[in-house]
Design a protein around this motif. Structure first.
Motif, PDB file in Angstrom:
ATOM      1  N   ILE A 475     -96.109 -14.373 -66.926  1.00 56.36           N
ATOM      2  CA  ILE A 475     -95.245 -13.579 -67.592  1.00 56.36           C
ATOM      3  C   ILE A 475     -94.671 -12.554 -66.700  1.00 56.36           C
ATOM      4  N   GLY A 476     -95.401 -12.088 -65.757  1.00 60.31           N
ATOM      5  CA  GLY A 476     -95.176 -11.077 -64.843  1.00 60.31           C
ATOM      6  C   GLY A 476     -93.888 -11.646 -63.641  1.00 60.31           C
ATOM      7  N   THR A 479     -90.437 -11.738 -65.802  1.00 63.47           N
ATOM      8  CA  THR A 479     -89.933 -10.640 -65.498  1.00 63.47           C
ATOM      9  C   THR A 479     -89.059 -10.337 -64.438  1.00 63.47           C
ATOM     10  N   ARG A 482     -86.129 -12.284 -63.692  1.00 66.89           N
ATOM     11  CA  ARG A 482     -85.155 -11.847 -64.612  1.00 66.89           C
ATOM     12  C   ARG A 482     -84.511 -10.751 -64.065  1.00 66.89           C
ATOM     13  N   VAL A 483     -85.174  -9.672 -63.422  1.00 67.12           N
ATOM     14  CA  VAL A 483     -84.639  -8.583 -62.809  1.00 67.12           C
ATOM     15  C   VAL A 483     -83.906  -8.779 -61.665  1.00 67.12           C
TER      16      VAL A 483
END
Length: 765
Positions: A475-476, A479, A482-483
């Motif tokens: 999950i990290g 993220t 996406r950033v």
């Protein structure tokens, strides 16, 4: 037996079909038809031959080299067709089109063969013949002449040269012609081209506009504007001063209206194409204003009958209220909804407010839902509020009337029904209001207790299952990806001029790419600060007992994942993103210092020193960019001067660049720059320069030149001792007493091993 003209045309058409199927047959067919379609042939054959030649040299499938060779061979035939007395208009138009196609090819051939005067004489004769027809021929021939003139202007004016070594790949223009060319000197051809351009633009200044010639000229000028920037200013100034609707004030015939509309549409289309190619060009503002003026003039020129009828001064559904009173007109009343039919009423009848049988019989369910939405929403926006309120009140009154009638009927029913009709039950279901009325009429009873199994207790949502270390890491990483994906669409804030906020600025306050980079770098450096110490405080035996998952916490993996992604993002385009790398490494160095300070203050016995990340990632970034640096790259010097800390490992990597002879100067200049601007590593960098001078043969000259400025005594050590200088009389002065053979100060004059002063360093820089 000689063939008839019809048979010859049939055979020629068959030959045309052959070359259209196979372009390699063009040379054979062209050479074979020239005797048949020459100046002495029948008119039908000459027309076919001229049209075929124009089609051949305009074909995109035929190679330029082959066109150039064929063009030289057909020049004499084209000249004879043009100079034949009693020329045919169709033959002349096709010959001029063919001449426009081959003019650039002949020009290129003359550049390569400056002594081929016969070919250029034939081309010059054709050009002169076309110029004589330009002003006196019919409209169709003049249009072809305009295209030929446009081609002559394009060839005889300077254009761009993509590669001077490959003249065959460049566009044919005057820029390819040598200044001393004997047949086509540029000093004579360029004034001729500019004169032809002025003559071409003269059609816009005539009192009476010829729509056909103006449209043909506008269609040709677009190419010149795009390919000849030197002539674009003159062309655009002429077009922007031209008014295609200037004859609108005079009495107009239908033919004049069509001509002016055609000229206006062609002018507007050409200018909009120019604007679309360069929206920020010097003429962009003037083009927009010109197009707006054309639109306004076109609207004013329109007939009153062709315009849309203006809004009436009185309402269309009747007279004004004040006029109704004065004239005695009756006010049209609002349409009342029709009464409901007797008996049971359906929902459709309840909500139907019109008496039109066609509308009531239409099945709305046959329409798709998206079409119903597109019809309903605009109607709701346009309907008057008073009409909507009236319709809602009509439906409400109907509904209330039906519910009241049903309630009264249920109250009267027990008194009127007989004994044998007591079991009758109505077909309709009672409404909520009817149920309430019946409940109120019944005698009060004791409320029954609610069964315990129907009682509703507090509802608690079940807790989600805890995430594992692998799920947290995945999950990290999602993220982070996406950033960084969003970073590619954000504008580079370094290209935007902003006022410097000074030392009191806030990091990441502008919501741009720099702000996001600040957030990302601090997530990588500070998010896991202190957590690794807790992990290090455990013994190895405890870690082994907890399992392999405990050896790498998700937080640390997330931080390293951010660092890895950030490193890849920088390496993708390190020249434009070097500032991001410097900011990130400064954050890493600052975080390492803070962690060391906290560790020294706490001084726990079992707490190990925190992990240092700056040196690892700084060397990784440096190792990634070193293989891609060239001799004139300034990124290395900026990187070395702005990162917070340097050591021998960095200097050794920079010194390793000297193994490449082309990057020796880059390595020497980088080390010398560090000597000047970073005093803590001055000695390390100076030793590295000395090592280059002593051990690298290719770097001896570059390093020696710089070492003379920072360690001049080094060169005096390597020279043999001189015999003692004799004492001279007092009246004799030796100016070279303190200089060696190379004119450099000796060790006794400068002080061997003494570092240069700051003023000397500033002078050297």
């Amino acid at each position: 037996m000689a063939l008839s003209v019809l048979d010859q045309l049939t055979q020629l058409d068959a030959a045309r079909q052959l070359v259209l199927a196979d372009s390699a047959l063009y040379p054979q067919i062209v050479q074979g038809i020239l005797p048949i379609v020459g100046a002495n042939a029948r008119l039908e054959l000459r027309r076919w031959g001229a049209e075929f030649l124009a089609e051949t040299f305009a074909s995109p499938v035929l190679a330029l080299q082959e066109k150039e060779r064929l063009g030289i061979g057909v020049l004499q035939t084209l000249r004879e067709l043009l100079e034949q007395p009693g020329h045919d208009e169709s033959v002349a138009k096709s010959v001029i089109q063919a001449a426009a196609s081959i003019y650039g090819l002949i020009f290129r051939s003359i550049i390569a063969n400056p002594h081929d005067s016969s070919t250029w004489d034939r081309m010059a004769a054709i050009k002169s013949n076309i110029f004589r027809r330009w002003d006196t021929a019919s409209g169709g021939i003049r249009i072809c002449c305009i295209k030929f003139v446009q081609r002559v202007v394009q060839v005889q004016t300077p254009g761009g040269v993509a590669d001077p070594r490959r003249s065959d790949q460049n566009e044919v223009s005057l820029a390819l012609v040598p200044r001393d060319h004997p047949l086509i000197p540029p000093s004579r051809l360029e004034p001729e081209a500019l004169g032809l351009l002025d003559r071409l633009l003269n059609v816009f200044h005539e009192e009476t506009s010829n729509a056909i010639l103006i449209n043909a000229t506008l269609n040709c000028l677009g190419t010149l504007i795009r390919t000849r920037p030197n002539a674009a200013n003159r062309i655009m100034a002429t077009i922007l001063s031209f008014n295609p609707l200037k004859q609108s004030s005079s009495p107009m015939t239908p033919k004049m209206k069509v001509q002016m509309k055609s000229m206006e549409r062609t002018t507007r289309t050409m200018l909009l194409n120019v604007l679309r190619r360069n929206e920020n060009g010097p003429f962009a503002g003037r083009i927009r204003q010109y197009v707006d003026r054309l639109a306004q003039a076109r609207f004013e020129m329109s007939d009153e009958g062709s315009r849309k009828r203006a809004l009436p001064s009185e309402p269309t559904d009747g007279l004004d209220n004040t006029k109704r009173i004065r004239l005695g007109a009756e006010l049209p009343g609002r349409l009342e909804p029709p009464p409901l039919p007797p008996g049971p009423v359906s929902h459709a009848q309840l909500f139907t407010l019109t008496g039109d049988t066609g509308l009531t019989s239409f099945d709305v369910t046959q329409l798709p839902i998206d079409l119903v939405v597109r019809i309903t929403l605009p109607m709701l926006h346009r309907i008057e509020q008073s009409a909507l309120d009236s319709a809602v009140n009509a439906v409400r009154s109907r509904y209330n009337g039906l519910t009241n009638a049903q309630a009264a009927q249920r109250q009267v029913a027990p008194q009127t029904l007989g004994d044998d009709e007591e079991d009758y039950e109505p077909d309709f279901e009672p409404t909520e209001e009817q149920v309430l009325n019946q409940t109120n009429n019944q005698p009060p009873e004791d409320p029954l207790p609610l069964p315990p199994d129907l009682a509703l207790g507090p509802f608690n949502l079940a807790q989600p299952p805890p995430l594992t270390a692998e799920e947290t890491e995945q999950i990290g990483k999602g993220t982070i990806s996406r950033v960084f994906g969003m970073m590619s669409v954000l504008d580079d804030s370094s290209t935007i001029k902003r006022q410097r906020p000074g030392l009191n600025r806030l990091a990441g306050s502008n919501y741009d790419r720099d702000a996001w980079m600040t957030v990302i770098t601090r997530l990588a450096t500070r998010a896991s600060a202190g957590l690794e110490n807790e992990d290090n405080s455990e013994d190895e035996e405890q870690k082994e007992s907890r399992g392999a998952a405990a050896k790498q916490s998700p937080t640390l993996s997330l931080s390293d994942g951010i660092r890895e992604t950030l490193w890849k993002f920088i390496i993708e385009d390190f020249r434009s993103r070097i500032s991001i790398a410097i900011s990130w490494l400064n954050e890493e160095w600052f975080n390492d210092r803070i962690q060391l300070r906290d560790h020294e203050q706490q001084k726990k016995a079992k707490k190990r020193p925190p992990r240092q990340n700056y040196e690892k990632w700084m060397l990784k970034v440096l190792d990634s960019i070193l293989p891609f640096l060239d001799a004139k790259d300034k990124v290395l010097i900026r990187f070395l001067s702005e990162i917070p800390a340097l050591d021998e490992k960095v200097v050794d990597r920079v010194k390793g660049l000297a193994r490449d002879p082309e990057r020796v100067t880059l390595a020497a200049n980088a080390l010398y720059y560090l000597v000047i601007v970073r005093p803590p590593v001055r000695d390390i960098c100076a030793d590295a320069l000395e090592d280059l001078w002593r051990n690298f043969e290719d770097a001896r000259a570059a390093a020696g030149k710089l070492l003379r400025k920072i360690r001049p005594g080094l060169f005096d050590k390597d020279k043999p001792d001189k015999p003692p200088t004799p004492v001279l009389p007092a009246d004799i002065k030796s100016p070279a007493l303190n200089e060696n053979k190379e004119g450099l100060p000796s060790a006794s004059a400068t002080g061997e091993g003494v570092s240069p002063t700051p003023n000397a360093i500033a002078a050297a820089v």
